[in-house]
Design a protein around this motif. Structure first.
Motif, PDB file in Angstrom:
ATOM      1  N   THR A 153      -9.893   3.568   0.703  1.00 20.26           N
ATOM      2  CA  THR A 153      -9.474   5.009   1.045  1.00 20.26           C
ATOM      3  C   THR A 153      -9.736   5.466   2.340  1.00 20.26           C
ATOM      4  O   THR A 153     -10.740   4.980   2.944  1.00 20.26           O
ATOM      5  N   ALA A 154      -8.684   6.361   2.916  1.00 15.58           N
ATOM      6  CA  ALA A 154      -8.941   6.421   4.296  1.00 15.58           C
ATOM      7  C   ALA A 154      -8.048   7.820   4.717  1.00 15.58           C
ATOM      8  O   ALA A 154      -6.789   7.732   4.134  1.00 15.58           O
ATOM      9  N   LYS A 155      -8.066   8.560   5.407  1.00 15.71           N
ATOM     10  CA  LYS A 155      -7.411   9.601   5.953  1.00 15.71           C
ATOM     11  C   LYS A 155      -7.196   9.704   7.538  1.00 15.71           C
ATOM     12  O   LYS A 155      -8.391   9.777   8.149  1.00 15.71           O
ATOM     13  N   TYR A 156      -6.159   9.481   8.253  1.00 16.94           N
ATOM     14  CA  TYR A 156      -6.000   9.340   9.663  1.00 16.94           C
ATOM     15  C   TYR A 156      -5.283  10.633  10.056  1.00 16.94           C
ATOM     16  O   TYR A 156      -4.351  11.018   9.470  1.00 16.94           O
ATOM     17  N   ALA A 157      -5.899  11.219  11.081  1.00 14.63           N
ATOM     18  CA  ALA A 157      -5.346  12.400  11.524  1.00 14.63           C
ATOM     19  C   ALA A 157      -6.090  12.971  12.870  1.00 14.63           C
ATOM     20  O   ALA A 157      -7.117  12.625  13.262  1.00 14.63           O
ATOM     21  N   PRO A 158      -5.095  13.492  13.976  1.00 17.80           N
ATOM     22  CA  PRO A 158      -3.632  13.500  13.685  1.00 17.80           C
ATOM     23  C   PRO A 158      -2.793  12.325  14.046  1.00 17.80           C
ATOM     24  O   PRO A 158      -3.322  11.514  15.053  1.00 17.80           O
ATOM     25  N   ALA A 200       0.488  19.582   7.501  1.00 17.60           N
ATOM     26  CA  ALA A 200      -0.481  20.541   7.525  1.00 17.60           C
ATOM     27  C   ALA A 200      -1.570  20.214   8.546  1.00 17.60           C
ATOM     28  O   ALA A 200      -1.733  21.025   9.599  1.00 17.60           O
ATOM     29  N   ASP A 201      -1.791  19.121   8.722  1.00 12.47           N
ATOM     30  CA  ASP A 201      -2.790  18.331   9.687  1.00 12.47           C
ATOM     31  C   ASP A 201      -2.270  17.200  10.497  1.00 12.47           C
ATOM     32  O   ASP A 201      -3.049  16.473  10.950  1.00 12.47           O
ATOM     33  N   SER A 202      -1.066  16.845  10.373  1.00  9.95           N
ATOM     34  CA  SER A 202      -0.329  15.772  10.734  1.00  9.95           C
ATOM     35  C   SER A 202      -1.068  14.467  10.401  1.00  9.95           C
ATOM     36  O   SER A 202      -1.694  13.633  11.372  1.00  9.95           O
ATOM     37  N   SER A 203      -1.451  14.240   9.351  1.00 13.01           N
ATOM     38  CA  SER A 203      -2.204  13.070   8.645  1.00 13.01           C
ATOM     39  C   SER A 203      -1.405  12.191   7.338  1.00 13.01           C
ATOM     40  O   SER A 203      -0.439  12.564   7.201  1.00 13.01           O
ATOM     41  N   ILE A 204      -2.071  10.993   7.759  1.00 11.67           N
ATOM     42  CA  ILE A 204      -1.532  10.005   6.630  1.00 11.67           C
ATOM     43  C   ILE A 204      -2.936   9.931   5.779  1.00 11.67           C
ATOM     44  O   ILE A 204      -3.866   9.609   6.402  1.00 11.67           O
ATOM     45  N   ALA A 205      -2.528   9.713   4.483  1.00 10.90           N
ATOM     46  CA  ALA A 205      -3.887   9.470   3.566  1.00 10.90           C
ATOM     47  C   ALA A 205      -3.634   8.264   2.521  1.00 10.90           C
ATOM     48  O   ALA A 205      -2.617   8.405   2.013  1.00 10.90           O
ATOM     49  N   PHE A 206      -4.465   7.283   2.442  1.00  5.01           N
ATOM     50  CA  PHE A 206      -4.605   6.199   1.387  1.00  5.01           C
ATOM     51  C   PHE A 206      -5.580   6.786   0.546  1.00  5.01           C
ATOM     52  O   PHE A 206      -6.673   6.957   0.816  1.00  5.01           O
ATOM     53  N   THR A 207      -5.571   6.533  -0.991  1.00  3.04           N
ATOM     54  CA  THR A 207      -6.408   6.843  -1.845  1.00  3.04           C
ATOM     55  C   THR A 207      -6.444   5.759  -2.898  1.00  3.04           C
ATOM     56  O   THR A 207      -5.747   5.585  -3.593  1.00  3.04           O
ATOM     57  N   ASN A 208      -7.629   5.141  -3.074  1.00  7.48           N
ATOM     58  CA  ASN A 208      -7.863   4.030  -3.977  1.00  7.48           C
ATOM     59  C   ASN A 208      -6.712   3.017  -3.918  1.00  7.48           C
ATOM     60  O   ASN A 208      -6.298   2.637  -5.200  1.00  7.48           O
ATOM     61  N   GLN A 209      -6.477   2.548  -2.951  1.00  4.19           N
ATOM     62  CA  GLN A 209      -5.444   1.321  -2.788  1.00  4.19           C
ATOM     63  C   GLN A 209      -5.995   0.187  -3.085  1.00  4.19           C
ATOM     64  O   GLN A 209      -6.953  -0.115  -2.399  1.00  4.19           O
ATOM     65  N   GLN A 210      -5.620  -0.653  -4.532  1.00  2.10           N
ATOM     66  CA  GLN A 210      -6.457  -1.486  -4.841  1.00  2.10           C
ATOM     67  C   GLN A 210      -6.087  -3.144  -4.043  1.00  2.10           C
ATOM     68  O   GLN A 210      -4.869  -3.268  -3.966  1.00  2.10           O
ATOM     69  N   LEU A 240       0.912  -1.265  -0.138  1.00  5.61           N
ATOM     70  CA  LEU A 240      -0.076   0.033   0.088  1.00  5.61           C
ATOM     71  C   LEU A 240       0.566   1.403   0.052  1.00  5.61           C
ATOM     72  O   LEU A 240       1.962   1.237   0.525  1.00  5.61           O
ATOM     73  N   THR A 241       0.183   2.271  -0.664  1.00  8.87           N
ATOM     74  CA  THR A 241       1.181   3.450  -0.597  1.00  8.87           C
ATOM     75  C   THR A 241       0.251   4.723  -0.089  1.00  8.87           C
ATOM     76  O   THR A 241      -0.888   4.636  -0.670  1.00  8.87           O
TER      77      THR A 241
END
Length: 217
Positions: free
Chosen positions: A201-206, A174-184, A167-168
């Motif tokens: 797809t998911a965004k984790y913060a902070p 900016a918001d101490s986040s990590i985001a995954f987008t359309n990881q197959q 996964l990438t």
């Protein structure tokens, strides 16, 4: 309220799963710090943690552009820092937990009544984050990133198993986040109610270290 491990979504699954935050221009110091670019280096052995960014959901959809699949509004991850070198460089973490609260998960797939569990298998995963903010999650040698989704359907319980080689994601200071987008993910077992591909797809913060937001340098 039951909590199950998820993807990485390490997972995800759980995870699920994962390091901290994005690029900073400052050189010197460690890749991961708290208190900003010139802050305190994150110590090896510290556990980084995060939940879904406020107001967002983690989704596993049947296509990269569609909205049919599974959605959850509660998810967390935990990753132990195993190496935090001087910046610029690449920090390494061990993703040991990625959970989804099954009570927060829903599905809009025709014939599916609900979600009884989502599990991120084959943990721990290795996660790396470089000074540019690129996050990569990989399984142990000879293993795969795997997520098991259990659905309640008109015909009873259905188990769907999905796998991915890696996964990438992207970290953002900016918001101490990590985001995954359309990881197959690709389905390896399950009935026809299990879509053949799952796009995570998911965004984790902070992302925090003992409550302090983590910065990537």
């Amino acid at each position: 309220m039951r909590t199950r491990p998820f993807l990485t979504l390490a997972a995800a699954v759980a995870a699920l799963t994962l390091p901290a935050i994005a690029p900073a221009s400052a050189a010197g110091g460690a890749v991961l710090t708290t208190g900003g670019a010139d802050g305190t280096p994150v110590a090896v052995g510290d556990v980084l943690a995060a939940q879904l960014a406020s107001g967002t959901s983690a989704t596993l959809y049947s296509s990269a552009t569609g909205t049919s699949g599974v959605s959850c509004t509660a998810s967390t991850f935990a990753a132990t820092v195993t190496d935090n070198p001087a910046a610029p460089g690449t920090a390494t973490e061990s993703v040991t937990g990625h959970t989804f609260d099954s009570g927060s998960c829903t599905s809009n797939v025709v014939g599916v009544l609900g979600v009884s569990g989502i599990t991120v298998d084959n943990l721990p995963y290795t996660a790396t984050v470089d000074s540019g903010g690129t996050l990569t999650v990989t399984p142990a040698g000879g293993s795969t990133i795997q997520t098991t989704v259990k659905l309640r359907t008109l015909l009873g319980s259905v188990t769907c198993v999905y796998r991915a080689a890696a996964l990438t994601g992207k970290a953002d200071n900016a918001d101490s986040s990590i985001a995954f987008t359309n990881q197959q993910f690709t389905k390896v077992s399950g009935s026809s109610l299990c879509f053949s591909n799952g796009y995570f797809t998911a965004k984790y913060a902070p992302v925090t270290d003992a409550g302090a937001p983590v910065h990537v340098n």
